[in-house]
Design a protein around this motif. Structure first.
Motif, PDB file in Angstrom:
ATOM      1  N   MET A   1       0.838  -1.204   0.000  1.00  8.75           N
ATOM      2  CA  MET A   1       0.000   0.000   0.000  1.00  8.75           C
ATOM      3  C   MET A   1       0.873   1.254   0.000  1.00  8.75           C
ATOM      4  O   MET A   1       1.841   1.341   0.730  1.00  8.75           O
ATOM      5  CB  MET A   1      -0.894   0.022   1.235  1.00  8.75           C
ATOM      6  CG  MET A   1      -1.955  -1.084   1.245  1.00  8.75           C
ATOM      7  SD  MET A   1      -3.203  -0.862  -0.028  1.00  8.75           S
ATOM      8  CE  MET A   1      -4.048   0.611   0.578  1.00  8.75           C
ATOM      9  N   VAL A   2       0.514   2.218  -0.808  1.00 16.02           N
ATOM     10  CA  VAL A   2       1.224   3.483  -0.816  1.00 16.02           C
ATOM     11  C   VAL A   2       0.715   4.369   0.301  1.00 16.02           C
ATOM     12  O   VAL A   2       1.466   5.034   0.981  1.00 16.02           O
ATOM     13  CB  VAL A   2       1.040   4.185  -2.174  1.00 16.02           C
ATOM     14  CG1 VAL A   2       1.677   5.558  -2.146  1.00 16.02           C
ATOM     15  CG2 VAL A   2       1.651   3.362  -3.290  1.00 16.02           C
ATOM     16  N   HIS A   3      -0.595   4.345   0.481  1.00 19.66           N
ATOM     17  CA  HIS A   3      -1.195   5.214   1.483  1.00 19.66           C
ATOM     18  C   HIS A   3      -1.783   4.385   2.621  1.00 19.66           C
ATOM     19  O   HIS A   3      -2.305   3.300   2.422  1.00 19.66           O
ATOM     20  CB  HIS A   3      -2.322   6.036   0.867  1.00 19.66           C
ATOM     21  CG  HIS A   3      -1.873   7.342   0.304  1.00 19.66           C
ATOM     22  ND1 HIS A   3      -1.130   8.246   1.003  1.00 19.66           N
ATOM     23  CD2 HIS A   3      -2.073   7.891  -0.918  1.00 19.66           C
ATOM     24  CE1 HIS A   3      -0.893   9.313   0.261  1.00 19.66           C
ATOM     25  NE2 HIS A   3      -1.441   9.112  -0.924  1.00 19.66           N
ATOM     26  N   SER A   4      -1.717   4.883   3.832  1.00 22.59           N
ATOM     27  CA  SER A   4      -2.463   4.364   4.966  1.00 22.59           C
ATOM     28  C   SER A   4      -2.615   5.518   5.929  1.00 22.59           C
ATOM     29  O   SER A   4      -2.006   6.576   5.765  1.00 22.59           O
ATOM     30  CB  SER A   4      -1.726   3.193   5.627  1.00 22.59           C
ATOM     31  OG  SER A   4      -0.642   3.663   6.407  1.00 22.59           O
ATOM     32  N   ASP A   5      -3.443   5.326   6.937  1.00 29.34           N
ATOM     33  CA  ASP A   5      -3.642   6.410   7.907  1.00 29.34           C
ATOM     34  C   ASP A   5      -2.359   6.726   8.655  1.00 29.34           C
ATOM     35  O   ASP A   5      -2.183   7.834   9.164  1.00 29.34           O
ATOM     36  CB  ASP A   5      -4.726   6.008   8.910  1.00 29.34           C
ATOM     37  CG  ASP A   5      -6.111   5.971   8.277  1.00 29.34           C
ATOM     38  OD1 ASP A   5      -6.284   6.614   7.222  1.00 29.34           O
ATOM     39  OD2 ASP A   5      -7.000   5.289   8.823  1.00 29.34           O
ATOM     40  N   SER A   6      -1.445   5.745   8.727  1.00 29.86           N
ATOM     41  CA  SER A   6      -0.221   5.964   9.499  1.00 29.86           C
ATOM     42  C   SER A   6       0.908   6.547   8.672  1.00 29.86           C
ATOM     43  O   SER A   6       1.809   7.172   9.198  1.00 29.86           O
ATOM     44  CB  SER A   6       0.240   4.654  10.134  1.00 29.86           C
ATOM     45  OG  SER A   6       0.595   3.710   9.144  1.00 29.86           O
ATOM     46  N   ASN A   7       0.887   6.316   7.350  1.00 33.26           N
ATOM     47  CA  ASN A   7       1.978   6.787   6.503  1.00 33.26           C
ATOM     48  C   ASN A   7       1.894   8.281   6.247  1.00 33.26           C
ATOM     49  O   ASN A   7       0.798   8.838   6.117  1.00 33.26           O
ATOM     50  CB  ASN A   7       1.980   6.052   5.160  1.00 33.26           C
ATOM     51  CG  ASN A   7       2.496   4.631   5.270  1.00 33.26           C
ATOM     52  OD1 ASN A   7       3.174   4.298   6.235  1.00 33.26           O
ATOM     53  ND2 ASN A   7       2.169   3.806   4.307  1.00 33.26           N
ATOM     54  N   PRO A   8       3.026   8.956   6.153  1.00 38.37           N
ATOM     55  CA  PRO A   8       3.038  10.391   5.828  1.00 38.37           C
ATOM     56  C   PRO A   8       2.605  10.608   4.378  1.00 38.37           C
ATOM     57  O   PRO A   8       2.609   9.669   3.569  1.00 38.37           O
ATOM     58  CB  PRO A   8       4.504  10.782   6.032  1.00 38.37           C
ATOM     59  CG  PRO A   8       5.264   9.513   5.808  1.00 38.37           C
ATOM     60  CD  PRO A   8       4.389   8.420   6.318  1.00 38.37           C
ATOM     61  N   PRO A   9       2.245  11.831   4.014  1.00 42.07           N
ATOM     62  CA  PRO A   9       1.772  12.115   2.644  1.00 42.07           C
ATOM     63  C   PRO A   9       2.912  12.194   1.642  1.00 42.07           C
ATOM     64  O   PRO A   9       3.087  13.182   0.928  1.00 42.07           O
ATOM     65  CB  PRO A   9       1.063  13.466   2.818  1.00 42.07           C
ATOM     66  CG  PRO A   9       1.785  14.129   3.947  1.00 42.07           C
ATOM     67  CD  PRO A   9       2.142  13.011   4.892  1.00 42.07           C
TER      68      PRO A   9
END
Length: 353
Positions: A1-9
């Motif tokens: 996954m590229v995005h998740s709630d924990s990953n920075p933008p």
């Protein structure tokens, strides 16, 4: 996954850089299959042997690797596998926290960083996030918020890494033969040494992106504890080589200050972290640094470098990065500068620089 709630933008910022700059590349640099190397492996049990010949051989191996490679790995280093496992578990929990919590709640002395805010083109951008924690704050209860179990583990881990770094530094100084073995303990302390907790999210979007841009470390030496995902590469014989992970070993590399202090006997080698398209990576680095006003002066004469303080060095690095986006580093402090030595290093906008 590229995005998740924990990953920075990271994707948003990198996408903006891509849209603002032409990035034609004939050969993707981030995912190119590189030659895999086995770093010199040193068993530190030799340092405590009753046999003086064995002790000397171990110390000689450390110094030889520092001169020929600038990198080596150590086993039987005194940091228990259980402590490493607990530290890794706490680190994963920390980075799985929602991005807003990491960025805005003041965790670990408000030391959270992500990407490369000063990046002006894609090859200056790091696809990673980190906490950059000075040792003076490691035991501070106020830094941990809800992560109370992290404090005890991180305090023990930092102390163990600090002890190991000083042991290795004393061996390297003793090898220079100038009676400065005790100096490292006098000029390095918790006010400047730090731990950096790194997380490299999976990055399937672009083969040219790096997890951490090419750089050298602006310290005496660095000790790295990494997982088995891999991604660390170093410059060896003018080409990038991939470091094969070893689950039992810690990686040690020489920093700029030791190269200057040793008059180029020890080598501070350029390295980087490449991204993985499907798998995230974690690592923890310990940086052995002196007081800001400590004088760095070559032990061997005639000196290649002029005398400078750690503060002066950091200020110059930061000024170069601010003005150009690149770290110049030691070539700025050469007494005689040739055309070959004035070239800029690869982009370096990192906490370790």
């Amino acid at each position: 996954m590229v995005h998740s709630d924990s990953n920075p933008p990271l994707l948003d910022h990198y996408g903006t850089l891509l849209s603002c700059h032409s990035t034609q590349c004939d050969e993707p640099q981030g995912r190119v299959t590189m030659e895999e190397c086995q770093l010199p492996l040193i068993d530190l049990c030799g340092l405590s042997s009753d046999d003086e010949t064995v002790r000397r051989a171990c110390a000689t191996a450390i110094c030889k690797a520092s001169s020929e490679w600038g990198f080596f790995q150590v086993v039987n280093h005194g940091i228990s596998p259980r402590l490493v496992e607990k530290m890794r578990s706490e680190q994963v929990k920390l980075f799985q926290t929602p991005f807003e919590t990491k960025a805005q709640s003041g965790l670990l002395n408000n030391s959270y960083r992500w990407g490369s805010p000063r990046a002006t083109c894609p090859n200056q951008f790091s696809w990673s996030e980190a906490f950059h924690v000075f040792l003076t704050k490691v035991s501070d209860e106020a830094c941990y918020g809800e992560f109370t179990s992290l404090r005890e583990v991180m305090t023990c881990f930092a102390a163990a890494m600090s002890e190991l770094s000083r042991l290795l530094a004393r061996i390297l100084i003793e090898n220079l033969g100038h009676g400065k073995q005790a100096l490292i303990d006098n000029i390095c302390d918790e006010t400047t040494c730090f731990l950096r907790l790194n997380h490299y999210p999976a990055c399937p979007i672009s083969p040219e992106i790096t997890g951490l841009v090419p750089h050298t470390d602006s310290d005496f030496l660095t000790i790295l504890c990494q997982d088995q995902v891999g991604g660390l590469q170093l410059m060896k014989d003018s080409k990038w080589v991939t470091v094969k992970p070893n689950k039992d070993a810690l990686i040690v590399n020489i920093g700029d200050l030791f190269q200057a202090w040793s008059n180029d006997v020890y080598k501070s080698v350029e390295h980087r972290v490449v991204t993985n398209a499907t798998t995230e990576r974690y690592s923890i680095a310990y940086f052995l640094c002196p007081y800001y006003d400590s004088l760095i002066e070559s032990c061997v004469k005639p000196s290649i470098y002029r005398r400078f303080t750690f503060r002066e060095y950091r200020d110059q690095v930061q000024e170069d990065v601010r003005k150009t986006g690149y770290k110049v580093g030691l070539p700025r402090f050469l007494l005689q500068v040739s055309d070959d030595n004035t070239r800029l290093h690869a982009p370096s906008i990192t906490a370790s620089s």
